[in-house]
Write an enzyme that holds these catalytic residues in place. Structure first.
Site: not given
Length: 345
Positions: A160, A157, A243, A16, A42, A13-14, A130, A221, A250
């Protein structure tokens, strides 16, 4: 791909997870059975997939019995707890969180870049960050042809990348600005941080929290994942992650230095034949990649290619991609497709 598989999505449900569902349908992934797993809170709710209604089940170790491929996108703590349990029961886990990315026994894979690493998996495969995915997709064809010694990247970025709640907050803040109301900020730059700032009409030079060396976790990362994916621990990499008030897509300003002499035209030719990459670079007609045009598109777009003015082995690139697709959901599905093709499933 004639083999039919049982697939589980954890976190469907997210932002991604929703894209993962779309990609499975769009790419006609061979599904025999699909199940949707989530927290006990959920469980029992209904979810639509390919014209049918499914009931969300609680994500427990036993829920992975009989699962061939488990797509995880529900947060690092969930992956840490359940990914090993899924793998123990015979599932191949493709994890979209950061939890396993730097684990020495877990392949970190972008199929166009290091597909061969898939053969070394022990039940868990990590999907990179990402912003890292789109950058290494652009770097790999250059590295193969001319070598690579240095990478400096500044990212722009989309919100989302912080999930559906960040998208909603951007929209709410924009409406608050227009109405002349106080702008409320509760999510960015990091939910766990002590201060939050508006993203509407703003850019925030912080993604995730800061580390002891002054870089953020997002920047580290990119630095560490790039070295691992390219198998270049000695590569010089630096990142600044920002951001911006864009919903999806992005963008990255990337400076590289190559080992062998090259020209802008040489790089054009490399990108014309690079898998998963589209060259969009015609400055006479103001054609270059922008998030508004790449949203919903699968490839990584590259443009604004320039040779550095003081270093003939230095080049500047502009790289843009849909962070929810190639930057997350699409890359996960492509990993599963590659494993099928290579008889690893």
């Amino acid at each position: 791909m004639s083999k039919q598989l049982t697939v589980a999505i954890v976190g469907a449900t997210g932002a991604v997870g929703s894209k993962m569902k779309e990609q499975l349908i769009k790419r006609n992934f061979p599904i025999k059975h699909i199940k949707f797993l989530a927290s006990a809170r959920s469980a029992g709710k209904e979810i639509e997939f390919n014209g049918q209604t499914y009931t969300i089940e609680e994500a427990t170790p036993e829920a992975f019995e009989g699962v061939d491929v488990a797509l995880f996108s529900a947060g690092g703590s969930v992956s840490a707890k359940l990914a090993p349990e899924a793998a123990k029961r015979g599932a191949v886990v493709i994890d979209n969180t950061s939890h396993f990315r730097m684990h020495p026994d877990v392949p970190l894979v972008v199929p166009e870049v290091n597909r061969e690493a898939l053969a070394k998996h022990n039940g868990i495969i990590a999907n990179p960050n990402c912003s890292t995915i789109q950058m290494v997709a652009a770097l790999q064809p250059i590295r193969e042809k001319f070598g690579l010694t240095k990478v400096i990247v500044s990212t722009y970025q989309a919100v989302s990348g912080s999930g559906i709640s960040a998208i909603e907050e951007l929209r709410e803040q924009s409406a608050q600005w227009e109405a002349g109301k106080n702008v409320e900020a509760n999510i960015l730059p990091a939910k766990s941080d002590k201060r939050h700032f508006p993203i509407a009409r703003n850019v925030i030079p912080q993604i995730d929290v800061f580390t002891d060396n002054g870089f953020t976790y997002e920047e580290m990362k990119m630095i560490n994942e790039t070295k691992k994916i390219l198998s270049m621990p000695e590569l010089s990499v630096a990142a600044t992650c920002v951001r911006v008030p864009v919903v999806s897509g992005h963008s990255e300003s990337v400076y590289i230095e190559v080992e062998q002499d090259a020209s802008v035209q040489d790089l054009f030719e490399v990108f014309k034949n690079a898998p998963g990459v589209v060259l969009q670079d015609d400055i006479s007609n103001q054609e270059y990649p922008m998030p508004i045009y790449v949203e919903g598109e699968d490839p990584v777009y590259v443009g604004r290619i320039r040779q550095d003015l003081s270093n003939k082995k230095g080049f500047h690139l502009w790289v843009v991609s849909d962070n929810l697709l190639k930057g997350a959901a699409l890359n996960s599905i492509q990993i599963a497709e590659a494993m099928l093709e290579d008889n690893l499933l």
